[in-house]
Write a protein that holds these residues in place. Structure first.
Motif, PDB file in Angstrom:
ATOM      1  N   LYS A 295       0.820  -1.220   0.000  1.00 30.68           N
ATOM      2  CA  LYS A 295       0.000   0.000   0.000  1.00 30.68           C
ATOM      3  C   LYS A 295       0.847   1.260   0.000  1.00 30.68           C
ATOM      4  O   LYS A 295       0.358   2.341  -0.295  1.00 30.68           O
ATOM      5  CB  LYS A 295      -0.889   0.041   1.255  1.00 30.68           C
TER       6      LYS A 295
ATOM      7  N   ARG B 146       1.978   2.305   2.836  1.00 26.14           N
ATOM      8  CA  ARG B 146       1.323   2.896   4.007  1.00 26.14           C
ATOM      9  C   ARG B 146       2.350   3.217   5.080  1.00 26.14           C
ATOM     10  O   ARG B 146       3.222   2.406   5.376  1.00 26.14           O
ATOM     11  CB  ARG B 146       0.307   1.903   4.560  1.00 26.14           C
TER      12      ARG B 146
ATOM     13  N   SER C  27      -8.175  -0.480   3.870  1.00 29.68           N
ATOM     14  CA  SER C  27      -8.812  -0.354   2.568  1.00 29.68           C
ATOM     15  C   SER C  27      -7.781  -0.725   1.495  1.00 29.68           C
ATOM     16  O   SER C  27      -6.595  -0.455   1.644  1.00 29.68           O
ATOM     17  CB  SER C  27      -9.323   1.071   2.374  1.00 29.68           C
TER      18      SER C  27
ATOM     19  N   ASN D 176      -6.486   0.198  -1.290  1.00 27.68           N
ATOM     20  CA  ASN D 176      -5.993   1.208  -2.232  1.00 27.68           C
ATOM     21  C   ASN D 176      -4.528   1.497  -1.928  1.00 27.68           C
ATOM     22  O   ASN D 176      -4.039   1.171  -0.846  1.00 27.68           O
ATOM     23  CB  ASN D 176      -6.800   2.508  -2.062  1.00 27.68           C
TER      24      ASN D 176
ATOM     25  N   SER E  72     -10.556   5.202  -1.532  1.00 24.98           N
ATOM     26  CA  SER E  72     -10.761   3.777  -1.245  1.00 24.98           C
ATOM     27  C   SER E  72     -11.498   3.109  -2.402  1.00 24.98           C
ATOM     28  O   SER E  72     -12.298   3.740  -3.083  1.00 24.98           O
ATOM     29  CB  SER E  72     -11.582   3.615   0.030  1.00 24.98           C
TER      30      SER E  72
HETATM   31 MG    MG Z   1      -7.888   3.597   4.094  1.00 30.61          MG
END
Ligand code: MG
Ligand code: TXA
Length: 327
Positions: A49, A51, A136, A138, A144
């Protein structure tokens, strides 16, 4: 991309048990799942991700008995909320059990837990036999995904499978509720509203505010849900909003920009603000992604009333916005 029949679910569950990543539909948005008890698999979620490691994941369960395994304790208030809202779009912040790797919670002593209201999600968790850590599905910062195609647009080649359950019913993420403090606090508005929580709990439920110091929820720090286009959020009275939108659209078009109008408040539901908000939630991320696909450079979005799901939609629009202008 797999149709979520018995064979596909069994195959996907096998991937999860071997430490792989499977995207799956929920009633809110698509999630990117890994075995919540496998630190290496959880690590891969953050990698694919892009992230930030300090933004914790939600653990998805298919049964109440799994909550006892991932949470160190389950209060009476938690029981009450689970009875009333699960399966459904409510994530509860509970004290974390040592069974859950630190990385899932980004080092916090708590863990977010929810039971999604979608047959494919519940079947996958059941078949895997383990709760799924799932943000999520994405790339970090993007809108999302509410369809399997959106998932692949962001993550094709980086994940092992996606179960295609069609478009998500709700379209914005779950309400995140912290019940570890002296009073319940909404960390992220979602489909379960403050009023619904209040009527079940019989007490006031406030929104967490980030004033100074660390944010109440790490997710608050980041720009989220953003399309590639610059989104300008226009607030104020409907007439004035509309007039400003039209004149800004003309202004930017004259200068050669590709402009998109996002009027989620247009009443297709007979002027019922709650029905409008539900529709807005369902189409919000899809619309943002459609603008990107068309090469839109500037999106002019009008505000929605803060009613029902409108609170969640406005929260997402505010976070996605490059500028907010009051008409
Ligand atoms: Mg999210
Ligand atoms: O509807 C949803 O919640 C979707 C579907 C897939 O279930 N999931 C989702 O996950 O939206 P994600 O990772 O995109 O958002 C999780 C949010 C973040 O804002 C994060 O900071 C917050 O939940 N969160 C997770 N664990 C937390 C914790 N222990 N304390 C405070 N906030 C937490």
């Amino acid at each position: 991309m797999l149709q979520p029949d018995g064979r596909a679910i069994a195959g996907a569950a096998d991937i999860i048990r071997r430490g792989g990543l499977v995207a799956f539909p929920t009633e809110t948005v698509y999630g990117l799942g890994a075995a919540a008890t496998n630190p290496l698999a959880v690590e891969r979620i953050f990698q694919v991700k892009g992230r930030p490691a300090d933004n914790p994941l939600i653990v998805h369960v298919s049964g109440r008995e799994q909550v006892g395994a991932v949470a160190a304790s389950v209060s009476e208030m938690a029981e009450q909320l689970m009875n009333h809202f699960w399966p459904g779009p409510l994530s509860l912040i509970l004290p974390r059990s040592p069974v859950v790797p630190q990385s899932v919670s980004a080092g916090l002593p708590t863990v977010a837990v929810r039971m999604p209201d979608h047959p494919a999600a519940l079947q996958l968790i059941n078949a895997a036999g383990v709760p799924l850590a799932a943000p999520s599905a994405n790339r970090s910062g993007r809108p999302s995904p509410t369809t399997a195609r959106h998932v692949l647009k962001d993550l094709a080649g980086r994940i092992d499978a996606v179960l295609d359950g069609g478009p998500c019913m709700i379209g914005v993420e779950s309400t995140v509720l912290d019940i570890t403090g002296s009073e319940p606090l909404i960390l992220r508005p979602g489909a379960v509203t403050a009023a619904e929580l209040e009527s079940v709990l019989g007490c006031f439920v406030r929104y967490a505010r980030w004033e100074n110091g660390p944010p109440p929820s790490p997710g608050m720090k980041y720009r989220h849900y953003a399309p590639r286009a610059a989104l300008i959020l226009i607030t104020g009275l409907p007439r004035r909003r509309e007039r400003l939108t039209q004149s800004l659209a003309a202004y930017f078009r004259r200068r050669g920009f590709r402009v998109g109008l996002l009027d989620l408040s247009t009443s297709a539901c007979g002027g019922d603000p709650f029905a409008d908000a539900e529709r807005a939630a369902r189409y919000l991320y899809r619309a943002l992604r459609a603008f990107d696909a068309r090469g839109t450079e500037i999106i002019l979005a009008q505000e929605l009333p803060d009613q029902g799901l409108g609170v969640a939609v406005m929260n997402r629009l505010t976070k996605a916005a490059a500028r907010i202008i009051k008409a």
